[in-house]
Every structure is written in C-alpha cells, then in structure tokens.
Design a protein around this motif. Structure first.
Motif, PDB file in Angstrom:
ATOM      1  N   GLY A 253      58.659 -33.499  23.619  1.00 35.97           N
ATOM      2  CA  GLY A 253      58.601 -34.739  24.398  1.00 35.97           C
ATOM      3  C   GLY A 253      58.889 -34.439  25.850  1.00 35.97           C
ATOM      4  O   GLY A 253      59.588 -33.450  26.151  1.00 35.97           O
ATOM      5  N   VAL A 254      58.378 -35.274  26.772  1.00 33.78           N
ATOM      6  CA  VAL A 254      58.611 -34.990  28.193  1.00 33.78           C
ATOM      7  C   VAL A 254      60.053 -35.266  28.646  1.00 33.78           C
ATOM      8  O   VAL A 254      60.400 -34.992  29.782  1.00 33.78           O
ATOM      9  N   GLY A 255      60.885 -35.771  27.733  1.00 34.02           N
ATOM     10  CA  GLY A 255      62.321 -35.852  28.018  1.00 34.02           C
ATOM     11  C   GLY A 255      62.959 -34.471  27.939  1.00 34.02           C
ATOM     12  O   GLY A 255      64.140 -34.306  28.243  1.00 34.02           O
TER      13      GLY A 255
ATOM     14  N   SER B 163      60.812 -48.447  33.100  1.00 33.05           N
ATOM     15  CA  SER B 163      60.217 -47.466  33.997  1.00 33.05           C
ATOM     16  C   SER B 163      58.810 -47.087  33.506  1.00 33.05           C
ATOM     17  O   SER B 163      57.868 -46.957  34.294  1.00 33.05           O
ATOM     18  N   GLU B 164      58.649 -46.937  32.208  1.00 35.27           N
ATOM     19  CA  GLU B 164      57.319 -46.602  31.649  1.00 35.27           C
ATOM     20  C   GLU B 164      56.351 -47.765  31.837  1.00 35.27           C
ATOM     21  O   GLU B 164      55.178 -47.574  32.153  1.00 35.27           O
ATOM     22  N   ARG B 165      56.856 -49.004  31.630  1.00 36.71           N
ATOM     23  CA  ARG B 165      55.975 -50.177  31.792  1.00 36.71           C
ATOM     24  C   ARG B 165      55.486 -50.285  33.227  1.00 36.71           C
ATOM     25  O   ARG B 165      54.338 -50.642  33.490  1.00 36.71           O
TER      26      ARG B 165
ATOM     27  N   ASP C 149      58.738 -36.365  36.398  1.00 36.28           N
ATOM     28  CA  ASP C 149      59.048 -37.404  37.388  1.00 36.28           C
ATOM     29  C   ASP C 149      57.989 -38.494  37.427  1.00 36.28           C
ATOM     30  O   ASP C 149      58.113 -39.447  38.185  1.00 36.28           O
ATOM     31  N   TYR C 150      56.956 -38.392  36.580  1.00 40.22           N
ATOM     32  CA  TYR C 150      55.946 -39.452  36.594  1.00 40.22           C
ATOM     33  C   TYR C 150      56.481 -40.715  35.912  1.00 40.22           C
ATOM     34  O   TYR C 150      55.922 -41.792  36.046  1.00 40.22           O
ATOM     35  N   ILE C 151      57.596 -40.556  35.163  1.00 39.41           N
ATOM     36  CA  ILE C 151      58.363 -41.716  34.690  1.00 39.41           C
ATOM     37  C   ILE C 151      59.675 -41.652  35.484  1.00 39.41           C
ATOM     38  O   ILE C 151      60.541 -40.811  35.210  1.00 39.41           O
TER      39      ILE C 151
ATOM     40  N   THR D 299      54.905 -51.800  22.905  1.00 38.58           N
ATOM     41  CA  THR D 299      55.454 -51.214  21.674  1.00 38.58           C
ATOM     42  C   THR D 299      55.514 -49.694  21.803  1.00 38.58           C
ATOM     43  O   THR D 299      56.536 -49.069  21.491  1.00 38.58           O
ATOM     44  N   TYR D 300      54.421 -49.104  22.286  1.00 39.34           N
ATOM     45  CA  TYR D 300      54.362 -47.644  22.455  1.00 39.34           C
ATOM     46  C   TYR D 300      55.463 -47.155  23.414  1.00 39.34           C
ATOM     47  O   TYR D 300      56.175 -46.195  23.128  1.00 39.34           O
ATOM     48  N   PHE D 301      55.622 -47.835  24.557  1.00 38.51           N
ATOM     49  CA  PHE D 301      56.654 -47.422  25.526  1.00 38.51           C
ATOM     50  C   PHE D 301      58.053 -47.522  24.903  1.00 38.51           C
ATOM     51  O   PHE D 301      58.907 -46.654  25.112  1.00 38.51           O
TER      52      PHE D 301
ATOM     53  N   ILE E  70      63.696 -39.387  23.659  1.00 37.52           N
ATOM     54  CA  ILE E  70      62.939 -38.498  22.756  1.00 37.52           C
ATOM     55  C   ILE E  70      61.452 -38.472  23.114  1.00 37.52           C
ATOM     56  O   ILE E  70      60.742 -37.562  22.715  1.00 37.52           O
ATOM     57  N   GLN E  71      60.976 -39.474  23.867  1.00 36.77           N
ATOM     58  CA  GLN E  71      59.580 -39.514  24.323  1.00 36.77           C
ATOM     59  C   GLN E  71      58.600 -39.209  23.190  1.00 36.77           C
ATOM     60  O   GLN E  71      58.638 -39.856  22.190  1.00 36.77           O
ATOM     61  N   SER E  72      57.769 -38.187  23.353  1.00 33.83           N
ATOM     62  CA  SER E  72      56.688 -37.989  22.369  1.00 33.83           C
ATOM     63  C   SER E  72      57.163 -37.471  21.011  1.00 33.83           C
ATOM     64  O   SER E  72      56.368 -37.434  20.073  1.00 33.83           O
ATOM     65  N   ILE E  73      58.430 -37.090  20.912  1.00 36.22           N
ATOM     66  CA  ILE E  73      58.929 -36.729  19.570  1.00 36.22           C
ATOM     67  C   ILE E  73      58.852 -37.970  18.676  1.00 36.22           C
ATOM     68  O   ILE E  73      58.664 -37.872  17.467  1.00 36.22           O
TER      69      ILE E  73
HETATM   70  O1  DON Z   1      53.315 -41.893  27.522  1.00 36.18           O
HETATM   71  C1  DON Z   1      53.894 -40.976  28.092  1.00 36.18           C
HETATM   72  O2  DON Z   1      53.350 -40.316  28.976  1.00 36.18           O
HETATM   73  C2  DON Z   1      55.314 -40.670  27.665  1.00 36.18           C
HETATM   74  N1  DON Z   1      55.969 -41.858  27.226  1.00 36.18           N
HETATM   75  C3  DON Z   1      55.365 -39.677  26.557  1.00 36.18           C
HETATM   76  C4  DON Z   1      54.662 -38.375  26.867  1.00 36.18           C
HETATM   77  C5  DON Z   1      55.260 -37.189  26.244  1.00 36.18           C
HETATM   78  O3  DON Z   1      56.407 -37.118  25.876  1.00 36.18           O
HETATM   79  C6  DON Z   1      54.388 -36.016  26.211  1.00 36.18           C
HETATM   80  N2  DON Z   1      55.120 -34.903  25.701  1.00 36.18           N
HETATM   81  N3  DON Z   1      55.283 -33.794  26.064  1.00 36.18           N
END
Ligand code: DON
Length: 323
Positions: free
Chosen positions: A269-271, A168-170, A34-36, A199-201, A71-74
């Motif tokens: 990934g956190v998704g 949301s990430e930005r 929920d932090y995103i 770019t990362y987000f 997919i987040q961190s994947i």
């Molecule tokens: O930057 C972040 O926090 C997220 N966009 C990605 C983090 C993430 O997926 C970590 N994985 N478990």
C-alpha cells in the motif's frame, strides 16, 4: 508454551529485532507518498514489523509494530474477500485476474478492455469491488462492513477508519473518479461514481498496526482456518486464490520482481505497509513509509528480502530447518 516453542519465538524475535535495527540506520528510505496530502505528513523514519507464525500463533513484534498506519491498497485484499463473500464467482464477470504490468492508477488498459479492470488489486479493480460491496447499501454501511471484517480478522475492535486520510483522498481523488467514470460509461458500475469512490477511499483509509495486520493475514497463512476461531465464510480454496492474486498482482508492475526477489505472496500500500504470507507457516506485516518508484515500500521490501533469506521461506520450495 513448550520450551521448544519459547526458543523458536525468541529466535524469530532476535531475527526481526536485528532486521529492524539495521534498517533503522538506512539513510536512503524512499519517498513518502505525497499525492494524498495527509500521507505526506507521516514520519519517514517510522519502521515496524510483526510476524505471527502459524504453529505458535504468538506475535513477534518489533520497532513501530504497534503504531497504526494507513493500510491503503492492502485493503484491496480484505475488500476482495468481502466481495467474494457477497457475490462469489459472479465477481469475475466484472474484473479479471491478470497482472497489469502498469502502475496501480493507470487508465490505459481500461479503454482497450472495455471497462473491465485487469485485476482486483489495481485501483480500477478495487473500485469495482467497492461497488459490489456497496450494492444495496449506503457508503457508510459498506465501510462498516469492511471495518467489521478487518476487526474480526485482526481480533481487535480498535481498528479504525482514519477520517483525515479519507477526506484527503476525497479532495484529491480526480484520477480515481476518472477510472470510476470510465467504468460507469462502459456499464461496469452500479452505484453512483461519488458513492462508490467514497466507499473505496474509506476502505483505503483504514488504519492498522503491523501486529493487527499480521494477525489479520492469518486467514491466508492458515489457508482459511484462523487460530482459535472458525470462519466458514473464508474457506481454504478462497484463501489460496487470494494468495495467487497477491503473488501475481500484489505489487503492481513490480510483482514479477517481487516474486523473483522474495517469492511469497504479498500486497503493498502507498502508506508504506506490506502484508506478506508464507502459506502454512506465517503471516508477516512490515511498515516503512518511504516508497520506491513503483509505489511500494523501499525498506519494507528490503526487510522481507532479509527475512526470507534468513528463514528460507519461499512458495517455490522451502529450504527446511533454517528457522
Ligand atoms: O487510490 C489510491 O491511489 C490510494 N488510496 C491507494 C493506492 C495504493 O495504495 C497503491 N499501492 N501501492
């Protein structure tokens, strides 16, 4: 398709259907990230799984395996692939290859280690990787390059960037900006902090289904030779090294536990998604949005544990003829 391969496909489908049906009944599903804020809206009861075996190339898909998720961190596996394609070994001057033993968004090691992140799969490392991809490009073009790679690997032009997740990430990305600022202060960032984190987000906000993700992972499972296509930019040596990093760093400070319990390279990934690879045998994607305390999918990990137990898959010695 031969009868033998049809029978094998059916057996794998039954196994995956059974895992998905049993885990669907679980009430302890972990906590959705929920932090995103945009990720907090995802239904925790979703569960999808897909496997593409190397020998048949026929996807086995179950549950919500055709529903796109963040997919987040994947994405860090794909962005590392792209950065290595762009600058080759020079990348390793700017990011190391050691497990961090710290959470994915930790800043503590960066100060001790002078702005050089421990590995490309923690946030700091992936931010440097995004900077490398972006060099000479706008954030938009650097995002399109990543999207192009994901579409090419997934053999599917419908893979997209979820603009709501990216926004949301930005809006909530102070911690990632802090990591980027710190690396800029240490001279390990070429682009502007805002462009690099944008770019990362965007990379993290790519949405894919389990079927697309498992198909994309075939460049690793086949050690660099995707079925039905040749992709000279992803060679076998590189695939092996990517998988070594997935094994040692793919689940952050739970990588050791994951190797112990499951024993095949993976990236979470956190998704709630996990991409896992049994080299030479299969590419696997699983999605269950509820996370454990380390930010990895709780039931996704359980599903992989049940899968490797049933098939005998492990990079530490395969138990033959169980599938
Ligand atoms: O930057 C972040 O926090 C997220 N966009 C990605 C983090 C993430 O997926 C970590 N994985 N478990």
């Amino acid at each position: 398709m031969s009868e033998a391969s049809d029978a094998k496909h059916r057996r794998l489908q039954e196994l995956v259907d059974d895992i998905v049906a049993r885990l669907a009944k679980e009430t302890e599903r972990g906590e959705v990230a929920d932090y995103i804020p945009e990720l907090a809206k995802v239904d925790p009861n979703r569960f999808g799984m897909a496997i593409v075996p190397v020998d048949t190339g026929r996807a086995v898909v179950a549950g919500d395996g055709d529903v796109p998720f963040s997919i987040q961190s994947i994405s860090k596996v794909f962005s590392l692939t792209l950065a290595l394609e762009k600058v080759g070994e020079a990348l390793w001057k700017r990011v190391n290859r050691e497990p961090s033993g710290d959470p994915f968004n930790s800043i503590v090691q960066l100060e001790y280690e002078k702005g050089v992140p421990r590995n490309p799969f923690i946030n700091a490392g992936a931010i440097v990787v995004a900077d490398v991809i972006m060099e000479g490009l706008s954030p938009k073009d650097a995002t399109n390059d990543m999207l192009g790679l994901c579409r090419r690997l997934a053999h599917d032009g419908s893979v997209y960037v979820d603009r709501n997740v990216a926004r949301s990430e930005r809006l909530t990305g102070a911690r990632n900006r802090a990591l980027a600022q710190f690396m800029a202060a240490e001279g390990n960032l070429r682009g502007s902090v805002e462009d690099v984190v944008t770019t990362y987000f965007n990379h993290c906000s790519i949405a894919m289904t389990c079927r697309q993700l498992a198909t994309a992972g075939m460049y690793l499972a086949c050690a660099g030779i995707p079925i039905g296509a040749t992709d000279a930019s992803i060679n076998a040596d590189r695939a092996r090294r990517l998988m070594a990093l997935m094994m040692t760093c793919g689940q952050y400070d739970a990588s050791g536990e994951f190797a112990f319990r499951i024993g095949i390279p993976s990236k979470s990934g956190v998704g709630g998604g996990i991409l896992a690879v049994m080299p030479g045998v299969a590419s696997i994607a699983v999605w269950s949005p509820g996370l454990d305390a380390k930010g990895n999918s709780l039931l996704g990990t359980r599903a992989l544990e049940e899968l490797v137990r049933a098939t005998g898959w492990s990079v530490f010695g395969r138990i033959p003829d169980r599938d």
